[in-house]
Design an enzyme around this catalytic site. Structure first.
Site, PDB file in Angstrom:
ATOM      1  N   THR A  35      97.963  88.688  58.906  1.00  0.00           N
ATOM      2  CA  THR A  35      98.156  90.150  58.759  1.00  0.00           C
ATOM      3  C   THR A  35      97.794  91.161  58.110  1.00  0.00           C
ATOM      4  O   THR A  35      98.497  90.941  56.992  1.00  0.00           O
ATOM      5  CB  THR A  35      98.856  90.624  59.856  1.00  0.00           C
ATOM      6  OG1 THR A  35      99.160  91.850  60.207  1.00  0.00           O
ATOM      7  CG2 THR A  35     100.757  90.118  60.119  1.00  0.00           C
ATOM      8  N   GLY A  36      97.558  92.473  57.907  1.00  0.00           N
ATOM      9  CA  GLY A  36      97.678  92.451  56.148  1.00  0.00           C
ATOM     10  C   GLY A  36      96.039  93.584  56.235  1.00  0.00           C
ATOM     11  O   GLY A  36      95.348  93.208  56.918  1.00  0.00           O
ATOM     12  N   VAL A  37      95.877  93.247  54.836  1.00  0.00           N
ATOM     13  CA  VAL A  37      94.641  93.814  54.588  1.00  0.00           C
ATOM     14  C   VAL A  37      93.372  92.377  54.181  1.00  0.00           C
ATOM     15  O   VAL A  37      93.725  92.146  53.611  1.00  0.00           O
ATOM     16  CB  VAL A  37      94.395  94.851  52.905  1.00  0.00           C
ATOM     17  CG1 VAL A  37      93.429  95.475  52.392  1.00  0.00           C
ATOM     18  CG2 VAL A  37      95.445  96.520  53.284  1.00  0.00           C
ATOM     19  N   GLY A  38      93.102  93.025  55.408  1.00  0.00           N
ATOM     20  CA  GLY A  38      91.258  91.407  54.995  1.00  0.00           C
ATOM     21  C   GLY A  38      91.094  91.165  53.940  1.00  0.00           C
ATOM     22  O   GLY A  38      91.004  89.805  54.029  1.00  0.00           O
ATOM     23  N   SER A  87      86.629  91.412  59.410  1.00  0.00           N
ATOM     24  CA  SER A  87      87.528  90.974  59.000  1.00  0.00           C
ATOM     25  C   SER A  87      87.854  90.140  58.785  1.00  0.00           C
ATOM     26  O   SER A  87      87.735  89.167  58.864  1.00  0.00           O
ATOM     27  CB  SER A  87      88.579  91.422  60.009  1.00  0.00           C
ATOM     28  OG  SER A  87      89.652  90.893  60.120  1.00  0.00           O
ATOM     29  N   THR A 133      97.199  94.457  64.657  1.00  0.00           N
ATOM     30  CA  THR A 133      96.769  93.191  63.961  1.00  0.00           C
ATOM     31  C   THR A 133      97.347  92.163  64.993  1.00  0.00           C
ATOM     32  O   THR A 133      98.906  92.182  64.740  1.00  0.00           O
ATOM     33  CB  THR A 133      96.193  92.188  62.705  1.00  0.00           C
ATOM     34  OG1 THR A 133      95.138  93.168  62.118  1.00  0.00           O
ATOM     35  CG2 THR A 133      95.644  90.862  63.164  1.00  0.00           C
TER      36      THR A 133
HETATM   37  N1  ASP Z   1      93.443  91.693  58.763  1.00  0.00           N
HETATM   38  C1  ASP Z   1      93.279  92.821  59.421  1.00  0.00           C
HETATM   39  C2  ASP Z   1      91.694  93.412  58.823  1.00  0.00           C
HETATM   40  O1  ASP Z   1      91.917  93.028  57.488  1.00  0.00           O
HETATM   41  C3  ASP Z   1      93.791  93.861  59.922  1.00  0.00           C
HETATM   42  C4  ASP Z   1      95.379  93.926  59.770  1.00  0.00           C
HETATM   43  O2  ASP Z   1      95.826  93.072  60.035  1.00  0.00           O
HETATM   44  O3  ASP Z   1      95.989  94.961  60.682  1.00  0.00           O
HETATM   45  O4  ASP Z   1      90.705  93.762  59.462  1.00  0.00           O
END
Ligand code: ASP
Length: 280
Positions: free
Chosen positions: A204-207, A185, A155
């Protein structure tokens, strides 16, 4: 004037080292372009301009080069939070557009400011956003071999402080890859992207973890209530430990603090602090 951008996470395998280096090179260039733009534009204009550059770079999982969802389609989400006007706007799971962040920008002046799916696409078409296929062959290949099942996040986000002391944050994503169609997301929510007169944060990371941790809003609120940016970030990320939250943040305060942090290695980012370059 300050700007900080991120290009999401990368996984630490040998094959990804090359991708990491290319991403870092690209981030340095785009941070410089964003900083130059900031000299004559507001924070809100600058974060949109900079995120659009990141969306156009196929190395990142936003706009062109986004990951493919489990049904073979690409759906994009992006949002803009203007800390000056205190308005949040965004699009969720919009298909076949080039720069979702420009739609988010247009929605700043609309009455309905967060649109999803077909409604977002229709609004985009009515407002001059033409058909665009953001797919690149590499993502299709990864999709075919289901590589998207492993964590490959990328992201993009940008936070800026302009000459008048205003803050803004923008974030854009193609999602986490191979998700169920309809999955939402964090990037177009206040948990993933938030700003006010005191601080601005892009995540950013796991939404799912970012939303569960209320990340961006919590950090901004804590800074607003008097905590330092570093303390606010540490406390908020520590609160994600019980559920092993996976996240990274970039942030700025109106006082001029620049900060980044991640729960897991490694988020890629770059910043310009009053003309001084800072890169990881
Ligand atoms: N945060 C984003 C999502 O979960 C993914 C990411 O940050 O790469 O959609």
């Amino acid at each position: 004037m300050k700007i900080i951008i991120h290009g999401g996470f990368f996984s630490e395998s040998g094959t990804n080292q090359e991708v990491k280096l290319s991403k870092q090179e690209s981030l340095k260039k785009i941070a410089q372009q964003g900083y130059d733009y900031l000299q004559t534009h507001s924070a809100a204009e600058t974060v949109v301009y900079t995120v659009a550059l990141l969306e156009d770079d196929p190395l990142f999982n936003a706009g062109t080069g986004s990951q493919i969802q489990s049904d073979g389609c690409i759906r994009l989400s992006a949002s803009l939070m203007d800390g000056k006007t205190h308005k949040f706007s965004g699009v969720i799971n919009v298909e076949e557009v080039k720069n979702p962040i420009y739609i988010a920008q247009m929605l700043q002046s609309a009455e309905d400011r967060v649109l999803s799916g077909k409604g977002a696409q229709q609004y985009a078409r009515e407002n001059g956003f033409e058909y665009y296929n953001p797919e690149i062959p590499q993502r299709r290949q990864e999709y075919e071999t289901k590589l998207n099942n492993s964590i490959r996040l990328g992201t993009v986000g940008c936070v800026a402080l302009d000459a008048e002391g205003n803050l803004a944050a923008a974030t854009s994503t193609g999602g986490k890859g191979f998700e169920i169609p309809g999955r939402v997301s964090d990037s177009a929510t206040a948990a993933g992207n938030y700003a006010n007169g005191f601080a601005a944060v892009s995540c950013t990371g796991v939404g799912e973890d970012i939303t569960s941790g209320g990340l961006a809003t919590k950090i901004v609120t804590r800074v607003t209530d008097g905590m330092s940016l570093q303390q606010a970030t540490e406390k908020t990320l520590t609160e994600m430990k019980p559920f092993d939250g996976f996240a990274g943040i970039i942030a700025l305060t109106a006082n001029g603090d620049v900060h980044y942090a991640d729960t897991h290695p490694y988020m890629v980012w770059a910043a310009y602090d009053n003309g001084v370059k800072i890169f990881n």
